[in-house]
Design a protein around this motif. Structure first.
Motif, short mmCIF file in Angstrom:
data_model
loop_
_atom_site.label_atom_id
_atom_site.label_comp_id
_atom_site.label_asym_id
_atom_site.label_seq_id
_atom_site.Cartn_x
_atom_site.Cartn_y
_atom_site.Cartn_z
N LEU A 1 0.86 -1.19 0.00
CA LEU A 1 0.00 0.00 0.00
C LEU A 1 0.89 1.23 0.00
CD1 LEU A 1 -1.52 2.44 1.64
CD2 LEU A 1 -2.93 1.07 0.10
N HIS A 2 0.81 2.03 -1.04
CA HIS A 2 1.66 3.21 -1.14
C HIS A 2 0.85 4.50 -1.13
CE1 HIS A 2 5.02 0.56 -2.22
NE2 HIS A 2 5.79 1.59 -1.95
N GLN A 3 1.37 5.47 -0.40
CA GLN A 3 0.91 6.85 -0.50
C GLN A 3 1.97 7.64 -1.26
OE1 GLN A 3 -0.09 8.68 3.24
NE2 GLN A 3 -2.05 7.62 3.39
N VAL A 4 1.53 8.33 -2.29
CA VAL A 4 2.41 9.17 -3.10
C VAL A 4 1.90 10.61 -3.01
CG1 VAL A 4 3.29 9.68 -5.41
CG2 VAL A 4 3.04 7.29 -4.65
N LEU A 5 2.75 11.51 -2.54
CA LEU A 5 2.41 12.93 -2.43
C LEU A 5 3.09 13.69 -3.56
CD1 LEU A 5 1.15 15.32 -0.85
CD2 LEU A 5 3.30 15.43 0.44
N ALA A 6 2.29 14.46 -4.31
CA ALA A 6 2.83 15.20 -5.44
C ALA A 6 2.28 16.62 -5.44
CB ALA A 6 2.48 14.50 -6.75
N THR A 7 2.98 17.51 -6.12
CA THR A 7 2.54 18.90 -6.23
C THR A 7 2.44 19.28 -7.71
OG1 THR A 7 4.82 19.69 -6.13
CG2 THR A 7 3.61 19.57 -4.05
N LYS A 8 1.69 20.35 -7.96
CA LYS A 8 1.61 20.92 -9.30
C LYS A 8 2.39 22.23 -9.29
CE LYS A 8 -1.67 22.76 -12.71
NZ LYS A 8 -3.10 22.92 -13.06
N PRO A 9 3.61 22.23 -9.81
CA PRO A 9 4.41 23.47 -9.79
C PRO A 9 3.72 24.58 -10.58
CG PRO A 9 5.76 21.55 -10.34
CD PRO A 9 4.34 21.12 -10.42
N ASP A 10 3.99 25.82 -10.16
CA ASP A 10 3.43 26.95 -10.90
C ASP A 10 4.28 27.22 -12.14
OD1 ASP A 10 5.70 28.41 -10.11
OD2 ASP A 10 4.66 29.42 -8.47
N ALA A 11 3.98 28.31 -12.85
CA ALA A 11 4.65 28.61 -14.11
C ALA A 11 6.15 28.83 -13.95
CB ALA A 11 4.01 29.84 -14.76
N ARG A 12 6.58 29.20 -12.74
CA ARG A 12 8.00 29.43 -12.47
C ARG A 12 8.68 28.17 -11.93
NH1 ARG A 12 8.49 33.04 -8.26
NH2 ARG A 12 10.67 33.37 -8.83
N GLY A 13 7.94 27.08 -11.81
CA GLY A 13 8.51 25.84 -11.29
C GLY A 13 8.47 25.74 -9.79
N ASP A 14 7.80 26.66 -9.12
CA ASP A 14 7.72 26.66 -7.65
C ASP A 14 6.59 25.73 -7.21
OD1 ASP A 14 7.65 27.17 -4.96
OD2 ASP A 14 7.46 29.36 -5.15
N SER A 15 6.92 24.76 -6.37
CA SER A 15 5.92 23.82 -5.87
C SER A 15 5.29 24.28 -4.55
CB SER A 15 6.53 22.43 -5.68
OG SER A 15 6.43 21.67 -6.86
N HIS A 16 5.75 25.43 -4.02
CA HIS A 16 5.20 25.93 -2.76
C HIS A 16 5.30 24.87 -1.67
CE1 HIS A 16 3.37 29.45 -4.84
NE2 HIS A 16 3.33 28.59 -5.85
N PHE A 17 6.44 24.21 -1.62
CA PHE A 17 6.68 23.11 -0.70
C PHE A 17 7.78 23.53 0.28
CE2 PHE A 17 7.62 18.73 0.60
CZ PHE A 17 6.35 18.15 0.55
N PRO A 18 7.63 23.20 1.58
CA PRO A 18 8.65 23.60 2.55
C PRO A 18 9.96 22.84 2.36
CG PRO A 18 7.07 22.13 3.57
CD PRO A 18 6.53 22.45 2.21
N LEU A 19 11.01 23.34 2.99
CA LEU A 19 12.31 22.68 2.88
C LEU A 19 12.29 21.27 3.45
CD1 LEU A 19 14.74 25.62 3.72
CD2 LEU A 19 14.25 24.64 1.47
N ARG A 20 11.51 21.07 4.49
CA ARG A 20 11.36 19.76 5.09
C ARG A 20 9.88 19.47 5.31
NH1 ARG A 20 14.27 16.44 3.90
NH2 ARG A 20 13.76 15.16 5.71
N PRO A 21 9.46 18.20 5.27
CA PRO A 21 8.05 17.86 5.51
C PRO A 21 7.57 18.37 6.88
CG PRO A 21 9.22 15.97 4.61
CD PRO A 21 10.27 17.00 4.91
#
Length: 428
Positions: free
Chosen positions: A404-424
Motif C-alpha cells: 500500500l503506497h501513498q504518493v504525495l505530489a505537487t503541481k508546480p506553478d509557471a516558475r517551477g515553484d511547488s510551494h513546498f517547505p524545505l522539510r516535511p
C-alpha cells in the motif's frame, strides 16, 4: 464410471500436484484422506459437484466455487476469519504442474464426467470476455457496473465490517495498541497533514467512498470538500452522515464519475483507494485529469494498493470474479512515473503494507463479531466470500505479495515553484 484399474483417489490426485504435502487435514467423499491427522484445520470435499468445480477451474477459482456452494467444507477456522488457513497456504503450498501424461492419468482416474462445469455460484461476476455488453474495459458504464458489484452489497453489512468510521481503506496505526477507529482517524489526518489543509481551502476527494475524508477535512480543518463516488449506496449514506454531523455548508458527496467533475482550481486532491479501479493504461488520463483540476501549487495525495514490482499481470480469478471486477494493480514505480509524466512533481512516498494487514485483521474481527447479522443481511455464501477475501488479503500484505503506497505530489506553478517547505511538516 472409472474402472478399478485406472481409478485415482481424490487425495492421491491432490498430493500429486502438492508434492510437499498438505499442512492441514484433507478428506473427500470417496473416503480418501491426506495431511496430518492431528491438524486443527480440516478441509472436506463433500460432493462430486465440488470435484467438478475444482477440475474445471483449476486454481483459486474452482476451490472458491466449491466453498461458496457448500461442496468444500472447512472446519477449525471461523468462516468470517479463515486467516490461519490462508497463512498456511501461502507459507507451505508448493504447487507442481503435472506433465500432460500425468494430468491425463489423473483426469481419467477421477472420471471424465467431472469435466462438465457446474453452474457458477450466483455471487460470481461474469468473466471478462462476457462483460463487453457493459462497455469497453474502464468505460464509464462498465466501471459503474464493477463498482456496483462490490460497493453496493449493503450499507448495513459494511457498517458491521468497517466499524463506525465506515472507512474501506488502509488505516494508519499510530502505535501497536491503537484501535481501528483511532487508526482510521490517523489515516485521514495524515492525508490532511500531507496535503497541508487549512481553513478556506477547497478539496476534491475522488472515489470518496462513504465520505470519510470529506467529513474529516470539513470537520477538523474547516475545508470546503467535495467527494465523488460511483456507488449510489455510498453517496446516499455519506450525504446522510454529512447532515447528521451538521457539515452541509462545507461538505458534499455526489454520485458521479470523477471524470465528470466540472469544477477546477482545487487547492488539494485526495485519491484514497480509487487507482486500483482505474486501469493501468488509463493512468495518463487519470493523472492528467487530476493535474488539470488542481491550482498551481496544489497538492495531490494518491493512496492505493500496489504490487512489490512493476510488472503488469491480471489479478487472480477469485478477486476478479468475486471482489473487484476489472481491478488492476501495479508497482509504485509505475504510479510515480505516470504522475511525473502528467506534470506532477513527486515529493514523498511511503509503503504502509503492515498497516493494511492490521486493518484487515480488525475487519475480520468485526465480521466474526457480527457474523449472525451479516449472514442474515447478505446471505451465508456472500459472508463466507468476505471472510475469505479479507483474510487472504491480510496474508498477502504480510507476505509482501501486495503493498500500500501513498504518493504525495505537487503541481508546480509557471516558475517551477511547488510551494513546498524545505522539510516535511506533517510528522510521522
Amino acid at each position: 464410471m472409472t474402472t478399478l484399474a485406472t481409478q485415482v483417489s481424490i487425495a492421491e490426485a491432490l498430493t500429486t500436484v502438492l508434492p510437499d504435502g498438505l499442512p492441514f487435514r484433507f478428506t473427500a467423499y470417496d473416503g480418501s484422506a491426506a495431511g496430518p491427522e492431528d491438524s486443527a484445520i480440516h478441509m472436506h470435499l463433500a460432493s462430486e459437484r465440488g470435484l467438478s468445480y475444482v477440475l474445471t477451474a483449476p486454481g483459486d477459482l474452482g476451490m472458491v466455487r466449491a466453498y461458496v456452494m457448500g461442496d468444500l467444507e472447512i472446519t477449525g477456522v471461523h468462516p468470517g476469519n479463515p486467516y490461519e488457513l490462508m497463512r498456511l497456504i501461502l507459507d507451505q503450498f508448493h504447487f507442481h504442474r503435472p506433465r500432460a501424461a500425468e494430468a491425463l492419468r489423473i483426469i481419467r482416474g477421477l472420471g471424465w464426467n467431472h469435466l462438465k462445469p457446474p453452474p457458477p455460484p450466483p455471487q460470481e461476476h461474469l468473466p471478462k470476455w462476457r462483460r463487453t455488453f457493459e462497455g469497453l474495459r474502464h468505460s464509464k458504464a462498465r466501471d459503474k457496473s464493477a463498482i456496483h458489484h462490490h460497493y453496493d452489497v449493503s450499507n448495513t453489512f459494511y457498517e458491521w465490517v468497517l466499524g463506525p468510521s465506515m472507512t474501506y481503506t488502509c488505516a494508519v496505526y499510530p502505535h501497536a495498541g491503537a484501535s481501528l477507529e483511532e487508526a482510521q482517524f490517523e489515516k485521514y489526518d495524515l492525508v490532511a497533514r500531507k496535503l497541508d489543509l487549512k481553513p478556506g481551502m477547497r478539496l476534491l476527494d475522488v472515489g470518496c467512498g462513504w465520505g470519510g475524508m470529506v467529513r474529516h477535512a470539513a470537520r477538523e480543518y474547516g475545508v470546503t470538500a467535495l467527494g465523488v463516488t460511483l456507488s449510489a449506496a455510498q453517496a446516499e449514506w455519506a450525504t446522510a452522515a454529512i447532515k447528521r454531523e451538521g457539515l452541509q455548508d462545507l461538505a458534499e458527496v455526489r454520485y458521479l464519475d470523477y471524470r465528470d467533475v466540472p469544477e477546477r482550481d482545487f487547492d488539494a486532491i485526495s485519491s484514497i483507494g480509487l487507482t486500483e479501479h482505474i486501469g493501468v493504461r488509463n493512468y495518463p488520463a487519470y493523472f492528467g485529469f487530476l493535474h488539470d483540476r488542481l491550482k498551481p501549487g496544489g497538492r495531490l495525495l494518491n493512496h492505493c494498493i500496489t504490487r512489490p514490482d512493476n510488472r503488469f499481470r491480471n489479478t487472480g480469478a477469485f478477486i476478479d470474479r468475486y471482489i473487484f471486477p476489472d481491478g488492476e494493480l501495479i508497482g509504485s514505480g509505475r504510479i510515480i512515473t505516470e504522475a511525473q509524466d502528467a506534470g506532477f512533481e513527486v515529493r514523498h512516498e511511503e509503503n504502509l503494507r503492515e498497516h493494511y494487514a492490521l486493518t484487515l485483521a480488525a475487519w475480520n474481527e468485526n465480521l466474526v463479531a457480527h457474523w449472525d447479522e451479516a449472514v442474515a443481511e447478505v446471505g451465508h455464501p456472500t459472508a463466507k466470500i468476505w471472510g475469505l477475501y479479507l483474510s487472504a488479503s491480510r496474508a498477502g500484505f504480510e507476505h509482501n505479495t501486495i503493498q500500500l503506497h501513498q504518493v504525495l505530489a505537487t503541481k508546480p506553478d509557471a516558475r517551477g515553484d511547488s510551494h513546498f517547505p524545505l522539510r516535511p511538516t506533517w510528522g510521522s
